[in-house]
Motif scaffolding. Structure first.
Motif, PDB file in Angstrom:
ATOM      1  N   ASN A 276     -31.718  -0.449 -22.879  1.00 58.01           N
ATOM      2  CA  ASN A 276     -31.623  -0.986 -21.517  1.00 58.01           C
ATOM      3  C   ASN A 276     -32.342  -0.104 -20.516  1.00 58.01           C
ATOM      4  O   ASN A 276     -33.001  -0.595 -19.597  1.00 58.01           O
ATOM      5  CB  ASN A 276     -30.154  -1.145 -21.123  1.00 58.01           C
ATOM      6  CG  ASN A 276     -29.454  -2.226 -21.920  1.00 58.01           C
ATOM      7  OD1 ASN A 276     -30.107  -3.093 -22.515  1.00 58.01           O
ATOM      8  ND2 ASN A 276     -28.135  -2.196 -21.947  1.00 58.01           N
ATOM      9  N   ARG A 277     -32.224   1.219 -20.695  1.00 55.08           N
ATOM     10  CA  ARG A 277     -32.875   2.139 -19.754  1.00 55.08           C
ATOM     11  C   ARG A 277     -34.386   2.051 -19.873  1.00 55.08           C
ATOM     12  O   ARG A 277     -35.106   2.092 -18.856  1.00 55.08           O
ATOM     13  CB  ARG A 277     -32.416   3.575 -20.017  1.00 55.08           C
ATOM     14  CG  ARG A 277     -32.936   4.563 -18.975  1.00 55.08           C
ATOM     15  CD  ARG A 277     -32.337   4.228 -17.615  1.00 55.08           C
ATOM     16  NE  ARG A 277     -32.778   5.138 -16.581  1.00 55.08           N
ATOM     17  CZ  ARG A 277     -33.893   5.011 -15.866  1.00 55.08           C
ATOM     18  NH1 ARG A 277     -34.696   3.980 -16.081  1.00 55.08           N
ATOM     19  NH2 ARG A 277     -34.195   5.884 -14.933  1.00 55.08           N
ATOM     20  N   LEU A 278     -34.904   1.911 -21.073  1.00 56.83           N
ATOM     21  CA  LEU A 278     -36.345   1.754 -21.259  1.00 56.83           C
ATOM     22  C   LEU A 278     -36.848   0.465 -20.627  1.00 56.83           C
ATOM     23  O   LEU A 278     -37.901   0.444 -19.975  1.00 56.83           O
ATOM     24  CB  LEU A 278     -36.683   1.786 -22.752  1.00 56.83           C
ATOM     25  CG  LEU A 278     -36.662   3.153 -23.435  1.00 56.83           C
ATOM     26  CD1 LEU A 278     -36.782   2.988 -24.945  1.00 56.83           C
ATOM     27  CD2 LEU A 278     -37.799   4.029 -22.911  1.00 56.83           C
ATOM     28  N   LEU A 279     -36.090  -0.632 -20.831  1.00 58.07           N
ATOM     29  CA  LEU A 279     -36.502  -1.909 -20.251  1.00 58.07           C
ATOM     30  C   LEU A 279     -36.498  -1.841 -18.728  1.00 58.07           C
ATOM     31  O   LEU A 279     -37.410  -2.371 -18.071  1.00 58.07           O
ATOM     32  CB  LEU A 279     -35.559  -3.018 -20.742  1.00 58.07           C
ATOM     33  CG  LEU A 279     -35.672  -3.376 -22.232  1.00 58.07           C
ATOM     34  CD1 LEU A 279     -34.614  -4.405 -22.611  1.00 58.07           C
ATOM     35  CD2 LEU A 279     -37.067  -3.909 -22.553  1.00 58.07           C
ATOM     36  N   GLU A 280     -35.492  -1.191 -18.151  1.00 60.36           N
ATOM     37  CA  GLU A 280     -35.446  -1.041 -16.699  1.00 60.36           C
ATOM     38  C   GLU A 280     -36.623  -0.224 -16.188  1.00 60.36           C
ATOM     39  O   GLU A 280     -37.205  -0.536 -15.146  1.00 60.36           O
ATOM     40  CB  GLU A 280     -34.132  -0.374 -16.294  1.00 60.36           C
ATOM     41  CG  GLU A 280     -32.907  -1.248 -16.514  1.00 60.36           C
ATOM     42  CD  GLU A 280     -31.617  -0.486 -16.226  1.00 60.36           C
ATOM     43  OE1 GLU A 280     -31.720   0.689 -15.796  1.00 60.36           O
ATOM     44  OE2 GLU A 280     -30.532  -1.052 -16.432  1.00 60.36           O
ATOM     45  N   THR A 281     -36.999   0.817 -16.928  1.00 60.06           N
ATOM     46  CA  THR A 281     -38.128   1.653 -16.517  1.00 60.06           C
ATOM     47  C   THR A 281     -39.420   0.859 -16.530  1.00 60.06           C
ATOM     48  O   THR A 281     -40.224   0.930 -15.589  1.00 60.06           O
ATOM     49  CB  THR A 281     -38.254   2.866 -17.449  1.00 60.06           C
ATOM     50  OG1 THR A 281     -37.042   3.620 -17.401  1.00 60.06           O
ATOM     51  CG2 THR A 281     -39.419   3.758 -17.031  1.00 60.06           C
ATOM     52  N   PHE A 282     -39.642   0.079 -17.592  1.00 60.75           N
ATOM     53  CA  PHE A 282     -40.871  -0.707 -17.687  1.00 60.75           C
ATOM     54  C   PHE A 282     -40.915  -1.802 -16.617  1.00 60.75           C
ATOM     55  O   PHE A 282     -41.975  -2.089 -16.058  1.00 60.75           O
ATOM     56  CB  PHE A 282     -40.990  -1.326 -19.083  1.00 60.75           C
ATOM     57  CG  PHE A 282     -41.292  -0.322 -20.159  1.00 60.75           C
ATOM     58  CD1 PHE A 282     -42.196   0.709 -19.942  1.00 60.75           C
ATOM     59  CD2 PHE A 282     -40.661  -0.397 -21.389  1.00 60.75           C
ATOM     60  CE1 PHE A 282     -42.479   1.636 -20.920  1.00 60.75           C
ATOM     61  CE2 PHE A 282     -40.925   0.528 -22.381  1.00 60.75           C
ATOM     62  CZ  PHE A 282     -41.835   1.546 -22.146  1.00 60.75           C
ATOM     63  N   ARG A 283     -39.770  -2.414 -16.343  1.00 62.00           N
ATOM     64  CA  ARG A 283     -39.732  -3.441 -15.300  1.00 62.00           C
ATOM     65  C   ARG A 283     -40.033  -2.840 -13.935  1.00 62.00           C
ATOM     66  O   ARG A 283     -40.732  -3.438 -13.106  1.00 62.00           O
ATOM     67  CB  ARG A 283     -38.362  -4.116 -15.291  1.00 62.00           C
ATOM     68  CG  ARG A 283     -38.126  -5.043 -16.477  1.00 62.00           C
ATOM     69  CD  ARG A 283     -36.671  -5.447 -16.550  1.00 62.00           C
ATOM     70  NE  ARG A 283     -36.385  -6.240 -17.742  1.00 62.00           N
ATOM     71  CZ  ARG A 283     -35.172  -6.457 -18.220  1.00 62.00           C
ATOM     72  NH1 ARG A 283     -34.121  -5.910 -17.602  1.00 62.00           N
ATOM     73  NH2 ARG A 283     -34.997  -7.174 -19.310  1.00 62.00           N
ATOM     74  N   PHE A 284     -39.507  -1.641 -13.671  1.00 60.37           N
ATOM     75  CA  PHE A 284     -39.749  -0.983 -12.385  1.00 60.37           C
ATOM     76  C   PHE A 284     -41.228  -0.654 -12.231  1.00 60.37           C
ATOM     77  O   PHE A 284     -41.818  -0.876 -11.168  1.00 60.37           O
ATOM     78  CB  PHE A 284     -38.896   0.285 -12.295  1.00 60.37           C
ATOM     79  CG  PHE A 284     -39.139   1.075 -11.048  1.00 60.37           C
ATOM     80  CD1 PHE A 284     -38.663   0.648  -9.818  1.00 60.37           C
ATOM     81  CD2 PHE A 284     -39.863   2.268 -11.108  1.00 60.37           C
ATOM     82  CE1 PHE A 284     -38.898   1.388  -8.668  1.00 60.37           C
ATOM     83  CE2 PHE A 284     -40.106   3.014  -9.971  1.00 60.37           C
ATOM     84  CZ  PHE A 284     -39.619   2.566  -8.752  1.00 60.37           C
ATOM     85  N   ARG A 285     -41.848  -0.121 -13.288  1.00 54.39           N
ATOM     86  CA  ARG A 285     -43.268   0.225 -13.215  1.00 54.39           C
ATOM     87  C   ARG A 285     -44.121  -1.037 -13.053  1.00 54.39           C
ATOM     88  O   ARG A 285     -45.135  -1.030 -12.344  1.00 54.39           O
ATOM     89  CB  ARG A 285     -43.683   0.982 -14.471  1.00 54.39           C
ATOM     90  CG  ARG A 285     -43.079   2.382 -14.551  1.00 54.39           C
ATOM     91  CD  ARG A 285     -43.553   3.095 -15.806  1.00 54.39           C
ATOM     92  NE  ARG A 285     -44.996   3.265 -15.799  1.00 54.39           N
ATOM     93  CZ  ARG A 285     -45.622   4.280 -15.214  1.00 54.39           C
ATOM     94  NH1 ARG A 285     -44.930   5.226 -14.603  1.00 54.39           N
ATOM     95  NH2 ARG A 285     -46.938   4.364 -15.267  1.00 54.39           N
ATOM     96  N   LYS A 286     -43.693  -2.127 -13.704  1.00 53.55           N
ATOM     97  CA  LYS A 286     -44.446  -3.381 -13.587  1.00 53.55           C
ATOM     98  C   LYS A 286     -44.383  -3.930 -12.176  1.00 53.55           C
ATOM     99  O   LYS A 286     -45.352  -4.476 -11.649  1.00 53.55           O
ATOM    100  CB  LYS A 286     -43.906  -4.398 -14.607  1.00 53.55           C
ATOM    101  CG  LYS A 286     -44.707  -5.692 -14.626  1.00 53.55           C
ATOM    102  CD  LYS A 286     -44.161  -6.619 -15.707  1.00 53.55           C
ATOM    103  CE  LYS A 286     -44.954  -7.929 -15.740  1.00 53.55           C
ATOM    104  NZ  LYS A 286     -44.437  -8.833 -16.782  1.00 53.55           N
TER     105      LYS A 286
END
Length: 289
Positions: A276-286
């Motif tokens: 979940n933390r990785l997905l949140e990080t990628f969504r934020f960068r996107k």
């Protein structure tokens, strides 16, 4: 007379070795990202994630020790490595491999025991056992050749070039394999035997499936580490004259680089908080792009 002729055809302790190489895998990004996420996210600063962080750090160190040189050999062909650097690489490769085996054993043990104080035993014991490797090689003055048919300075690959009595090197290598991998495998097997016995006492099939599901990631990591290592060890010890050299080199590279490549995927995909933390990080960068 024969010994004198042999010494005349050898090299006095060379200033460098030449690595002929074999293709490998790049594994730095996945483990680096895993460590970064667990470092940044305070919710992951819990004992249950300590061993995962130690596994990723060990994989990162192992990949850093051999992957850059392996890629250089792949792209540029055979390359030279200073004698002292070869001994340093030998130490780190074998020490980090032993540390990873220790981390897997700790992960198989009961959480209360494994997380209580895992770092000293996992870190200091492999270092103490592996220190004699470069020291035993450094005592030799004469070598048959300067070319190592490998991608990194494995202990036995260098010992094969030595002129002299290498019995101590062979015995220490065998003792290291039995003391670390053998004992760790026995400990892991025993731990999972106890886990399986406890799980089978559960009343419902759903509870059993959930309990076994929590161990599936660790089992995958264990298989990725020990199966290539077992094949590499068997081909080196018993198939030295029957297994082609490229096959042996390929297995050695799989043994060291396949687990660091797969572990971030296994841990990241199977651990809910990290995923979940990785997905949140990628969504934020996107969203920033």
């Amino acid at each position: 007379m024969a010994e004198t002729q042999q010494l005349n055809s050898t090299f006095l302790r060379p200033n460098f070795f030449i690595l002929t190489g074999f293709p490998g895998l790049g594994t730095l990004l996945g483990n680096g990202a895993l460590l970064a996420v667990m470092w940044i996210d305070s919710t992951l600063h819990q004992p249950m994630f300590l061993l995962l962080a130690m596994l990723a750090a060990t994989d990162l160190g192992l990949a850093t020790s051999i992957a850059p040189g392996l890629l250089a050999v792949l792209w540029l062909g055979p390359r030279s490595m200073p004698y002292a650097m070869c001994l340093v690489q030998m130490f780190f490769v074998h020490a980090l491999t032993a540390m990873e085996s220790g981390v897997l054993l700790a992960m198989a043990c009961d959480r209360a025991v494994a997380i209580g104080c895992p770092l000293p035993g996992i870190g200091t014991e492999p270092v103490a056992i592996v220190v004699p490797f470069p020291l035993l090689v450094a005592k030799f003055e004469h070598f048959q050749a300067k070319t190592i048919g490998h991608t990194y300075c494995a202990h036995m690959a260098v010992v094969e070039l030595v002129v002299g009595n290498t019995r101590a090197n062979n015995l220490h290598g065998l003792a290291l394999s039995l003391a670390i991998s053998g004992m760790d495998i026995l400990g892991i097997t025993g731990s999972y035997g106890l886990i399986a016995h406890a799980v089978l006492q559960l009343l419902t099939r759903e509870a059993c499936a959930k309990a076994f599901g929590t161990c599936s990631s660790h089992i995958c990591v264990i298989l990725a580490f020990y199966i290539p290592g077992l094949f590499s060890y068997l081909t080196h010890r018993f198939g030295h004259h029957t297994v082609p050299k490229p096959v042996h080199i390929l297995l050695s590279n799989f043994y060291l680089l396949l687990p660091p490549a797969l572990n971030p995927l296994i841990c990241g995909a199977r651990t809910k908080q990290i995923r979940n933390r990785l997905l949140e990080t990628f969504r934020f960068r996107k969203s920033l792009l």
